[in-house]
Design an enzyme around this catalytic site. Structure first.
Site, PDB file in Angstrom:
ATOM      1  N   CYS A 115       1.075  -1.139   0.452  1.00 28.46           N
ATOM      2  CA  CYS A 115       0.036  -0.171  -0.057  1.00 28.46           C
ATOM      3  C   CYS A 115       0.925   1.373   0.251  1.00 28.46           C
ATOM      4  CB  CYS A 115      -0.811  -0.207   0.932  1.00 28.46           C
ATOM      5  SG  CYS A 115      -2.002  -1.096   1.036  1.00 28.46           S
ATOM      6  N   HIS A 252      -3.031   7.075   2.439  1.00 29.39           N
ATOM      7  CA  HIS A 252      -3.667   5.627   2.320  1.00 29.39           C
ATOM      8  C   HIS A 252      -4.940   5.720   2.701  1.00 29.39           C
ATOM      9  CE1 HIS A 252      -4.301   1.405   1.557  1.00 29.39           C
ATOM     10  NE2 HIS A 252      -3.599   0.814   3.143  1.00 29.39           N
ATOM     11  N   ASN A 282     -10.355   0.248  -0.098  1.00 24.06           N
ATOM     12  CA  ASN A 282      -8.765   0.096   0.354  1.00 24.06           C
ATOM     13  C   ASN A 282      -8.196  -0.829  -0.626  1.00 24.06           C
ATOM     14  OD1 ASN A 282      -6.362  -0.611   0.813  1.00 24.06           O
ATOM     15  ND2 ASN A 282      -6.330  -0.871   2.772  1.00 24.06           N
TER      16      ASN A 282
END
Length: 337
Positions: A115, A252, A282
Site C-alpha cells: 500500500c 493511504h 482499500n
C-alpha cells in the site's frame, strides 16, 4: 539536480460495484457495522478476465485523453502493485509497454511495496529524472486485490477493492514538484499482512495452493497510528515546511477509523484530508493516486497547492512524499464511472 514535475494524472476503476448490501448476502455483516468501522460503502471489483495490466492501460489512456499527452517518448515505466497479472513474471510494466506502444528502449519494472507502493514508485521516478538518467517516467499504482481476497473472512473482505492511478513525471528546467520525502520499513511486523503462497517455515518450505490476503488488522492499526505521524513530522522537518502550510493530506485509504486517529495525533483538520475509500474501498497501491485524482476531478485540488501523500502497509513499509502540484492544463473534462 534537474527539476522533475508531475505533469498529468489519470485513473480507472472497474465498472462492477460490490456494495455493503451485497456483502450482507455473502458473510455475517451489515451496512451499519461496515460503515461505522471502516467508512466504506462500496468497492469496485474487476471482472474475472480483467487484470491489473488492464486497469493500468485504462488509467494511462484516461491521462492521455485529459491532458493531450503522448507516451511514445516515455523512457521508463514503474508499476507499483501487489497483484501482477502473473505470479512472478512478466511484469505488468512490460505488458503495458506493448499495449501502449511505448518504445522498446524504455525501461519497465514492477515495484513491490504494497500500500506504500505508489509513493515509493513516485520517489524512484523523481530520483531517475532529477539525476538526468531519464526524462519522462510513467508511474502507476494499481491492484486487483479482489482476486486475492477471502470472501469468507468478514474481517478482510469488507475492505478491499480494485483500481489504478497513473501520473507522468517529466524533466523540467524551470520547476520541480518534489519538496521532501520520508521512507521506512519495520520487518518485525511482516507477519501481520501477507499473501499466502510459497510459505516459509523454520523447518521447510511449503507450497499452499491458494494465494489469499491475510491481515492482523489490530496490529497494523497500532503500527500505522504510531508510525505515520512520526514519519510526517520527519518529512516536514526535512522539507522545512510547517504542517499548517500543507493544503491537502492524502494518507493511504485503508480505513477511515485509521485515518482519523492519525490526523488527531498530527492535529491536522480532517476536512483537508483526501481519500478514496468511501466508494472504492482499500485499493492498496491505487488508493493515493485515486484520491488525488478524485480531488482534481471535484475541483478541490488546484495547481500551486502543497500535497502530502503517505502510504503504509505490508512489510511493514511506509513512504511519504510532499509535492507542490503543477499539472499541465487539461485538454478535456475528466469523467469517472
Amino acid at each position: 539536480m534537474i527539476g522533475a514535475r508531475i505533469t498529468a494524472i489519470g485513473s480507472y476503476v472497474p465498472a462492477k460495484r460490490l456494495t455493503n448490501a451485497d456483502l450482507e448476502r455473502m458473510v455475517e455483516t451489515n451496512d451499519e457495522w461496515i460503515v461505522q468501522r471502516t467508512g466504506i460503502r462500496e468497492r469496485r471489483i474487476s471482472r474475472e478476465d480483467e487484470y491489473t495490466s488492464d486497469l493500468c492501460t485504462a488509467a494511462v489512456q484516461d491521462l492521455m485523453k485529459r491532458y493531450g499527452k503522448s507516451v511514445e517518448d516515455v523512457d521508463m515505466i514503474l508499476v507499483a502493485t501487489s497483484t501482477p497479472d502473473f505470479a512472478s513474471f512478466p511484469s505488468v510494466a512490460s505488458i503495458i509497454q506493448h499495449r501502449l506502444n511505448i518504445p522498446l528502449t524504455a525501461g519497465a519494472i514492477d515495484l513491490s511495496a504494497a500500500c506504500a507502493g505508489f509513493v515509493y514508485a513516485l520517489h524512484t521516478a523523481h530520483s531517475y529524472v532529477a539525476s538526468g538518467m531519464h526524462r519522462k517516467v510513467l508511474v502507476l499504482g494499481a491492484d486487483t486485490i479482489s482476486k486475492i481476497t477471502d470472501y469468507t473472512d468478514r474481517s478482510t473482505c469488507i475492505l478491499f477493492g480494485d483500481g489504478a492511478g497513473a501520473v507522468l513525471v517529466e524533466s523540467d528546467e524551470q520547476s520541480t514538484s518534489f519538496m521532501g520525502f520520508n521512507l521506512g520499513s519495520d520487518g518485525s511486523g511482516a507477519q501481520h499482512v501477507y499473501r499466502t503462497g510459497l510459505s516459509r517455515t523454520l523447518q521447510e518450505i511449503e507450497l499452499i495452493d491458494s494465494q489469499l490476503l491475510v491481515q492482523n488488522g489490530r496490529e497494523v492499526f497500532r503500527w500505522a497510528v504510531r508510525t505515520v505521524p512520526q514519519g510526517v513530522q520527519q518529512l516536514l522537518h526535512q522539507a522545512g515546511v510547517d504542517l499548517a502550510q500543507v493544503d491537502w493530506f492524502i494518507p493511504h485509504s485503508a480505513n477511515m477509523r485509521m485515518i482519523e486517529p492519525i490526523c488527531e495525533r498530527l492535529n491536522y483538520p480532517i476536512e483537508q484530508v483526501l481519500h478514496s475509500l468511501v466508494n472504492y474501498g482499500n485499493t492498496s497501491a491505487a488508493s493515493i493516486p485515486l484520491a488525488l485524482d478524485l480531488g482534481i476531478r471535484e475541483g478541490k485540488v488546484q495547481n500551486g497547492q502543497r500535497i502530502l501523500m503517505y502510504g503504509f502497509g505490508a512489510g511493514l513499509t511506509h513512504a511519504g512524499q510532499l509535492i507542490q502540484l503543477d499539472l499541465d492544463e487539461q485538454q478535456s473534462q475528466p469523467t469517472q464511472g
